[in-house]
Design an enzyme around this catalytic site. Structure first.
Site, PDB file in Angstrom:
ATOM      1  N   LYS A  23       0.859  -1.185   0.000  1.00  0.00           N
ATOM      2  CA  LYS A  23       0.000   0.000   0.000  1.00  0.00           C
ATOM      3  C   LYS A  23       0.895   1.235   0.000  1.00  0.00           C
ATOM      4  O   LYS A  23       1.710   1.414   0.895  1.00  0.00           O
ATOM      5  CB  LYS A  23      -0.928   0.016   1.212  1.00  0.00           C
ATOM      6  CG  LYS A  23      -1.944   1.135   1.168  1.00  0.00           C
ATOM      7  CD  LYS A  23      -2.870   1.130   2.376  1.00  0.00           C
ATOM      8  CE  LYS A  23      -4.029   2.106   2.176  1.00  0.00           C
ATOM      9  NZ  LYS A  23      -3.576   3.467   1.817  1.00  0.00           N
ATOM     10  N   ARG A  28      -4.580   8.526  -5.214  1.00  0.00           N
ATOM     11  CA  ARG A  28      -5.209   7.512  -6.066  1.00  0.00           C
ATOM     12  C   ARG A  28      -5.714   8.182  -7.334  1.00  0.00           C
ATOM     13  O   ARG A  28      -6.424   9.194  -7.301  1.00  0.00           O
ATOM     14  CB  ARG A  28      -6.382   6.888  -5.297  1.00  0.00           C
ATOM     15  CG  ARG A  28      -7.149   5.812  -6.056  1.00  0.00           C
ATOM     16  CD  ARG A  28      -6.427   4.483  -6.027  1.00  0.00           C
ATOM     17  NE  ARG A  28      -7.215   3.455  -6.681  1.00  0.00           N
ATOM     18  CZ  ARG A  28      -8.209   2.780  -6.103  1.00  0.00           C
ATOM     19  NH1 ARG A  28      -8.531   3.045  -4.841  1.00  0.00           N
ATOM     20  NH2 ARG A  28      -8.860   1.842  -6.764  1.00  0.00           N
ATOM     21  N   ARG A  43      -9.674  10.701  -7.489  1.00  0.00           N
ATOM     22  CA  ARG A  43     -10.838   9.927  -7.067  1.00  0.00           C
ATOM     23  C   ARG A  43     -12.118  10.767  -7.118  1.00  0.00           C
ATOM     24  O   ARG A  43     -13.215  10.219  -7.145  1.00  0.00           O
ATOM     25  CB  ARG A  43     -10.620   9.346  -5.675  1.00  0.00           C
ATOM     26  CG  ARG A  43     -10.468  10.367  -4.565  1.00  0.00           C
ATOM     27  CD  ARG A  43     -10.481   9.660  -3.210  1.00  0.00           C
ATOM     28  NE  ARG A  43      -9.330   8.797  -3.046  1.00  0.00           N
ATOM     29  CZ  ARG A  43      -9.293   7.780  -2.199  1.00  0.00           C
ATOM     30  NH1 ARG A  43     -10.344   7.486  -1.463  1.00  0.00           N
ATOM     31  NH2 ARG A  43      -8.212   7.053  -2.085  1.00  0.00           N
ATOM     32  N   PHE A 118      -1.755  -0.693 -10.505  1.00  0.00           N
ATOM     33  CA  PHE A 118      -2.112  -1.987  -9.931  1.00  0.00           C
ATOM     34  C   PHE A 118      -3.335  -2.628 -10.578  1.00  0.00           C
ATOM     35  O   PHE A 118      -3.739  -3.713 -10.187  1.00  0.00           O
ATOM     36  CB  PHE A 118      -2.319  -1.904  -8.409  1.00  0.00           C
ATOM     37  CG  PHE A 118      -3.112  -0.727  -7.916  1.00  0.00           C
ATOM     38  CD1 PHE A 118      -4.467  -0.652  -8.091  1.00  0.00           C
ATOM     39  CD2 PHE A 118      -2.463   0.305  -7.262  1.00  0.00           C
ATOM     40  CE1 PHE A 118      -5.194   0.425  -7.616  1.00  0.00           C
ATOM     41  CE2 PHE A 118      -3.174   1.390  -6.777  1.00  0.00           C
ATOM     42  CZ  PHE A 118      -4.545   1.457  -6.962  1.00  0.00           C
ATOM     43  N   ARG A 199     -17.047   0.397  -1.897  1.00  0.00           N
ATOM     44  CA  ARG A 199     -16.113  -0.051  -0.860  1.00  0.00           C
ATOM     45  C   ARG A 199     -16.323  -1.550  -0.664  1.00  0.00           C
ATOM     46  O   ARG A 199     -17.296  -1.966  -0.038  1.00  0.00           O
ATOM     47  CB  ARG A 199     -16.330   0.725   0.432  1.00  0.00           C
ATOM     48  CG  ARG A 199     -15.217   0.454   1.455  1.00  0.00           C
ATOM     49  CD  ARG A 199     -15.288   1.421   2.613  1.00  0.00           C
ATOM     50  NE  ARG A 199     -15.096   2.809   2.235  1.00  0.00           N
ATOM     51  CZ  ARG A 199     -13.917   3.374   1.964  1.00  0.00           C
ATOM     52  NH1 ARG A 199     -12.811   2.642   2.026  1.00  0.00           N
ATOM     53  NH2 ARG A 199     -13.847   4.639   1.627  1.00  0.00           N
ATOM     54  N   LYS A 205      -7.411  -3.401   3.300  1.00  0.00           N
ATOM     55  CA  LYS A 205      -6.146  -2.728   3.602  1.00  0.00           C
ATOM     56  C   LYS A 205      -5.803  -2.883   5.073  1.00  0.00           C
ATOM     57  O   LYS A 205      -6.643  -2.729   5.952  1.00  0.00           O
ATOM     58  CB  LYS A 205      -6.208  -1.243   3.214  1.00  0.00           C
ATOM     59  CG  LYS A 205      -7.307  -0.436   3.864  1.00  0.00           C
ATOM     60  CD  LYS A 205      -7.292   1.004   3.356  1.00  0.00           C
ATOM     61  CE  LYS A 205      -8.477   1.792   3.915  1.00  0.00           C
ATOM     62  NZ  LYS A 205      -8.494   3.179   3.433  1.00  0.00           N
ATOM     63  N   ASP A 437      39.388  11.855  -7.421  1.00  0.00           N
ATOM     64  CA  ASP A 437      39.522  12.302  -6.036  1.00  0.00           C
ATOM     65  C   ASP A 437      40.390  13.559  -6.025  1.00  0.00           C
ATOM     66  O   ASP A 437      41.564  13.513  -6.405  1.00  0.00           O
ATOM     67  CB  ASP A 437      40.159  11.195  -5.200  1.00  0.00           C
ATOM     68  CG  ASP A 437      40.081  11.473  -3.705  1.00  0.00           C
ATOM     69  OD1 ASP A 437      39.376  12.427  -3.312  1.00  0.00           O
ATOM     70  OD2 ASP A 437      40.712  10.740  -2.936  1.00  0.00           O
ATOM     71  N   ASP A 439      42.221  16.134  -3.886  1.00  0.00           N
ATOM     72  CA  ASP A 439      42.728  16.134  -2.511  1.00  0.00           C
ATOM     73  C   ASP A 439      43.628  17.342  -2.270  1.00  0.00           C
ATOM     74  O   ASP A 439      44.799  17.332  -2.672  1.00  0.00           O
ATOM     75  CB  ASP A 439      43.493  14.824  -2.281  1.00  0.00           C
ATOM     76  CG  ASP A 439      43.879  14.628  -0.825  1.00  0.00           C
ATOM     77  OD1 ASP A 439      43.343  15.350   0.030  1.00  0.00           O
ATOM     78  OD2 ASP A 439      44.722  13.757  -0.557  1.00  0.00           O
ATOM     79  N   ASP A 528      44.200  12.168  -7.872  1.00  0.00           N
ATOM     80  CA  ASP A 528      44.513  10.752  -7.645  1.00  0.00           C
ATOM     81  C   ASP A 528      43.745   9.898  -8.648  1.00  0.00           C
ATOM     82  O   ASP A 528      42.603   9.514  -8.418  1.00  0.00           O
ATOM     83  CB  ASP A 528      44.143  10.366  -6.207  1.00  0.00           C
ATOM     84  CG  ASP A 528      44.628   8.955  -5.856  1.00  0.00           C
ATOM     85  OD1 ASP A 528      45.154   8.276  -6.756  1.00  0.00           O
ATOM     86  OD2 ASP A 528      44.466   8.557  -4.696  1.00  0.00           O
TER      87      ASP A 528
END
Length: 608
Positions: A23, A28, A43, A118, A199, A205, A437, A439, A528
């Protein structure tokens, strides 16, 4: 078309007739795709295209692949993924409140969203909703495979449309989600059909509740809500308003306590800090606990123990299978960070750090008494390790691989404060990135590293190579060039690194040096390139260092490499704050690496 809705449960159903999904905490949305530009609908049937331009632009880029399968309708969630199992809702919520087009576009650059799919409701104009879920899932996988989109979730993936992964074992999934601090799981009957705006008990869930201890300080008789908070730096900070979850007897007990011990102001009773309760919630949005419910009285707890730090720990609990010892042990005493504070950092930064550790044999530096102090290198895995730890044997050494949050915390508990990694994974013998690198002689000459990094970037830009930069967590900077995997040998990469370093030394001999002996460098910036070789390592992005300030090897945006840049700015607290403000400058590191045209660079150098 409004989405099918889910029913809350306290336990996941068990049986072969169920499948399980993660979930995600987001928005949504139904994606309706008929023309070149799809439509994202909330939604409540509102069009959200303007809020998520990166998703719409991605869809339009792959339109030619999708076109033969239109009209298409998908059900899913718009999310900001912080790992494979969690979406950060506070960032989703922040985007949802934006109105200005330019502000949204800028946010999308630093915090790109995904559309996690999904369900498949329409394909080639043919309705799918009346088919069984297991059939729709098969069709969804077949569709995503055909158009070359991910069929599992990868939060690092630049593919902004991804199909959710399905699981058969609810307990295993729930344990993984809890370890990764996700929102919960969804159980769906394999024979369920998709019904708009219903629903259903076919879709359930189960939330991953966190339990936060707060001080109850106020009761509003007018609306029946209680208020609670915690102490933050000595100041009481309200973090929750709640009324649900109490039995009639519990509510009556608490109201009576307020009436007998509190002070009434109009319809509100106020109480001196004296009583604590546990609140179940799913998260904290930066201001209040989300979906709060009363869980239990905690009369044995001293209100002074209800602090902001405790709340952060309760919001992000250590996984049950990771054993922690001496959490109060000072680790960076100069800045007041304990072992528990370090573990909290590792949890918060894990989604940024783990991709660089994944499948790379680790060289750890452990500080058993904290930093700075006595330390030692560790390469070999101990004989006894937890089940969640994986290893890889290379030559005579059995290396630890840090491939999950549990291993990261297990190593953190052992006070492994530095994570050094090679330039390749165990899956290849070839480097996956080039690292320069830079330095300087000391932190006082840090400006040399800054100037060198900018000149190196100019060279990379000349060769059309995209580069990244980070602090070393010490006195220098490190420039990264991601490469396609399995493509170029160390010998081929050395052609480029040696050319660049010798070119710079020739152009500015008073500024740069490739002299290995420190005593012969004459206060110049050391380049380096020899260190970039098989078997060598470098400090991982987002690893802490064992210095007294708790500095972090911190990825930067290139515009931060200026006169104001100082390495001591990047402590554990400031890096955590950066996450919220600018996201992860290395977020698309691997995606860019796969597109990098290093072959042309080699061709140019070999023929010049």
């Amino acid at each position: 078309m409004k989405p099918m809705l889910l029913t809350d449960v306290n336990e996941a159903p068990i049986g072969e007739e169920w499948l399980y999904e993660t979930k995600y905490d987001g928005f949504r949305c139904i994606l309706v795709w008929e023309e070149e530009e799809p439509i994202l609908k909330s939604r409540n049937d509102n069009v959200l295209n303007h809020l998520f331009p990166e998703i719409i632009e991605f869809c339009m880029r792959i339109y030619d692949r999708i076109k033969p399968l239109l009209p298409l309708v998908l059900d899913g969630e718009v999310v900001y993924l912080t790992n494979h199992f969690k979406s950060n809702f506070s960032i989703v919520q922040k985007r949802g409140r934006m109105q200005n087009k330019d502000v949204i576009a800028e946010h999308a650059k630093h915090f790109p969203f995904h559309y996690v799919v999904f369900d498949l409701l329409k394909l080639k104009g043919e309705e799918q909703s009346n088919r069984y879920l297991k059939t729709r899932k098969q069709q969804l996988t077949k569709f995503f495979t055909a158009v070359k989109l991910p069929t599992t979730i990868n939060y690092q993936d630049g593919q902004l449309l991804q199909a959710i992964e399905n699981f058969e074992d609810s307990e295993m999934l729930l344990q993984t989600i809890r370890a990764n601090n996700g929102e919960g799981i969804i159980a769906k009957k394999k024979t369920s059909k998709w019904v708009s705006n219903i629903r259903s008990t076919d879709w359930l869930k189960l939330k991953n509740w966190r339990y936060i201890t707060v001080i109850v300080n106020k009761y509003d008789k007018g609306n029946g809500y209680f208020h609670g908070g915690v102490y933050q730096q000595g100041t009481f900070n309200e973090v929750v308003i709640f009324r649900h979850g109490m039995t009639d007897e519990e509510r009556k007990t608490l109201v009576t306590f307020f009436q007998n011990n509190g002070t009434k102001r109009q319809e509100t009773w106020e109480l001196e800090p004296s009583i604590c309760v546990d609140i179940a919630c799913i998260d904290f949005d930066g201001s209040k606990l989300r979906e709060p419910r009363f869980h239990a009285f905690r009369l044995e707890i001293n209100p002074e123990a209800c602090t902001w730090l405790q709340m952060q720990r309760q919001l992000l609990p250590i996984p049950n299978n990771v054993q922690i010892t001496h959490p109060d042990k000072p680790v960076w005493p100069e800045i007041g960070i304990t072992k528990d504070g370090y573990l909290h950092y590792l949890q918060m930064i894990s989604s940024y750090l783990l991709p660089f550790l994944y499948d790379r044999p680790l060289t750890l530096i452990r500080y058993p008494h904290g930093a700075p102090g006595e330390s030692f290198y560790q390469k070999s895995s101990p004989e006894k390790i937890p089940d969640f730890v994986t290893t890889a044997r290379i030559a005579d050494t059995n290396f630890i691989l840090c491939n999950n949050i549990e291993t990261l915390l297990w190593l953190g508990n052992q006070l492994a404060l530095e994570f050094h990694i090679p330039f390749q994974t165990i899956r290849t013998e070839k480097p996956t990135e080039i690292v320069f690198d830079l330095d300087p002689p000391s932190v006082d000459e840090f400006s040399l590293a800054m100037q060198g990094a900018r000149q190196l970037k100019e060279i990379c830009d000349y060769f059309h190579l995209q580069s990244f930069v980070k602090t070393s967590g010490g006195k220098g900077l490190q420039l990264y060039i991601p490469l396609p995997e399995h493509a170029f040998s160390y010998e081929e990469v050395r052609i480029f690194t040696e050319f660049v370093c010798k070119f710079l030394c020739k152009q500015q001999p008073d500024f740069y040096t490739i002299e290995r002996l420190k005593k012969n460098r004459q206060k110049k910036l050391y380049l380096d390139y020899v260190q970039h070789a098989e078997g060598k390592t470098i400090i991982s992005p987002y690893s802490t260092r064992g210095n007294n300030k708790g500095l972090v090897a911190t990825p930067l945006n290139w515009d931060e490499v200026n006169e104001q840049l100082r390495p001591e700015k990047f402590t554990i607290p400031t890096v955590l704050a950066r996450m919220k403000d600018i996201g992860n400058p290395f977020r698309n590191f691997r995606e860019i690496g796969e597109k990098q045209d290093f072959k042309s660079v080699l061709h140019h150098l070999r023929n010049s």
